[in-house]
Design a protein around this motif. Structure first.
Motif, short mmCIF file in Angstrom:
data_model
loop_
_atom_site.label_atom_id
_atom_site.label_comp_id
_atom_site.label_asym_id
_atom_site.label_seq_id
_atom_site.Cartn_x
_atom_site.Cartn_y
_atom_site.Cartn_z
N ASN A 141 44.76 -68.56 24.22
CA ASN A 141 44.33 -67.14 25.34
C ASN A 141 43.97 -66.06 23.94
OD1 ASN A 141 44.51 -64.83 26.90
ND2 ASN A 141 45.54 -66.37 28.55
N THR A 142 42.83 -65.64 24.30
CA THR A 142 42.37 -64.10 23.26
C THR A 142 42.50 -63.20 24.23
OG1 THR A 142 40.31 -63.71 24.84
CG2 THR A 142 40.16 -65.35 22.92
N ASP A 143 43.49 -62.91 25.05
CA ASP A 143 44.44 -61.76 26.01
C ASP A 143 45.31 -61.76 25.65
OD1 ASP A 143 41.61 -61.36 27.35
OD2 ASP A 143 42.05 -60.65 29.00
N ASN A 171 52.12 -53.18 16.12
CA ASN A 171 52.06 -51.31 15.61
C ASN A 171 52.98 -50.62 17.25
OD1 ASN A 171 51.44 -48.45 15.67
ND2 ASN A 171 49.71 -49.01 15.01
N PRO A 172 53.76 -49.72 17.10
CA PRO A 172 54.38 -49.58 17.71
C PRO A 172 53.30 -48.12 18.00
CG PRO A 172 55.16 -48.62 15.64
CD PRO A 172 54.54 -49.25 16.13
N PHE A 173 52.98 -47.49 17.90
CA PHE A 173 51.62 -46.86 18.72
C PHE A 173 50.93 -46.88 18.90
CE2 PHE A 173 54.00 -45.45 14.69
CZ PHE A 173 54.59 -43.87 14.94
N PHE A 174 50.59 -48.10 18.94
CA PHE A 174 49.88 -48.54 20.40
C PHE A 174 50.71 -49.29 21.29
CE2 PHE A 174 47.25 -50.27 16.18
CZ PHE A 174 46.42 -49.28 16.32
N ASP A 175 50.03 -48.60 22.54
CA ASP A 175 50.21 -49.09 24.06
C ASP A 175 49.84 -50.05 24.55
OD1 ASP A 175 51.71 -49.18 26.33
OD2 ASP A 175 51.34 -47.37 27.39
N VAL A 176 49.76 -51.60 24.17
CA VAL A 176 48.67 -52.82 25.18
C VAL A 176 48.33 -52.75 26.45
CG1 VAL A 176 49.58 -53.73 23.00
CG2 VAL A 176 50.63 -54.08 24.94
N ALA A 177 49.48 -51.85 27.14
CA ALA A 177 49.07 -51.98 28.99
C ALA A 177 48.01 -50.46 29.11
CB ALA A 177 50.56 -51.23 29.35
N THR A 178 47.90 -50.04 28.22
CA THR A 178 46.60 -48.68 28.58
C THR A 178 46.05 -48.40 27.58
OG1 THR A 178 48.16 -46.33 27.54
CG2 THR A 178 49.05 -46.87 30.33
N LEU A 180 35.76 -60.21 22.78
CA LEU A 180 36.64 -61.85 22.16
C LEU A 180 36.20 -63.16 23.58
CD1 LEU A 180 39.29 -60.94 20.62
CD2 LEU A 180 37.76 -61.92 19.85
N LYS A 181 36.44 -62.81 24.46
CA LYS A 181 35.97 -63.79 25.52
C LYS A 181 34.70 -64.06 25.51
CE LYS A 181 39.16 -62.08 29.22
NZ LYS A 181 39.74 -61.99 30.02
N PRO A 188 42.06 -48.55 26.46
CA PRO A 188 40.81 -49.18 26.88
C PRO A 188 40.37 -49.68 25.76
CG PRO A 188 40.52 -46.50 27.04
CD PRO A 188 42.60 -46.64 26.70
N GLN A 189 40.60 -49.13 24.54
CA GLN A 189 39.90 -50.13 23.57
C GLN A 189 40.46 -51.64 23.41
OE1 GLN A 189 42.01 -47.30 23.06
NE2 GLN A 189 40.95 -46.05 21.90
N LEU A 190 41.30 -51.75 23.84
CA LEU A 190 41.76 -53.12 24.08
C LEU A 190 41.23 -53.92 25.17
CD1 LEU A 190 45.90 -53.04 23.35
CD2 LEU A 190 44.30 -53.78 21.64
N GLU A 191 40.67 -52.99 25.84
CA GLU A 191 40.37 -53.98 27.12
C GLU A 191 38.67 -54.09 26.44
OE1 GLU A 191 41.75 -55.62 29.04
OE2 GLU A 191 43.29 -54.65 28.90
#
Length: 149
Positions: free
Chosen positions: A41-43, A53-60, A71-72, A62-65
């Protein structure tokens, strides 16, 4: 009795979480776990990587999306059959870049993961991937290139 069982579960959960974070205490181990997750699962793999990294909020973020979407699209290269460490560059004891070759059925993908250790734990600073190897081969010294005889 219920309190004893509850305390036991809490202690086991804390120990389990501590063991997992202790087992992922190097850039190589974090990368290994990332690629393990990539097979399924790439996500989840991206969420895991940036959660270091505590400074990245994976839930919010937009760059991660955007990264997840790119990747998909690698599904068009076929299945991920494994990965190989291509290079390890250490700028300082606390800043390292690992370059991997992700082995897809159709073609390889280069993956660069930059790690930073501000105190006691490693965290992902940057993640990049691409399929252009032209510059890599141009950098290889002549004595390492197989010459036809």
């Amino acid at each position: 009795m219920k309190k004893t069982i509850l305390v036991l579960f809490v202690l086991l959960g804390a120990f389990s979480t501590k063991s997992q974070s202790d087992s992922l205490n190097s850039p190589e181990k974090i990368s290994d776990h990332f690629f393990y997750l990539m097979m399924d699962n790439t996500d989840n793999a991206i969420d895991f990587l940036f959660a270091t990294n505590p400074f990245f909020d994976v839930a919010t973020m937009p760059q991660l999306e955007e990264i997840k979407g790119k990747l998909k699209k690698l599904i068009y290269f076929g299945n991920l059959h494994g990965y190989e460490l291509s290079s390890r560059r250490e700028i300082s004891p606390s800043l390292i870049m690992l370059t991997y070759i992700a082995k897809y059925t159709r073609q390889p993908i280069r993956v660069n993961i930059y790690f930073y250790k501000p105190d006691k734990t490693w965290q992902v600073q940057t993640f990049k991937f691409d399929e252009d190897f032209k510059t890599d081969f141009e950098k290889v010294p002549e004595q390492f290139v197989n010459q036809p005889k």
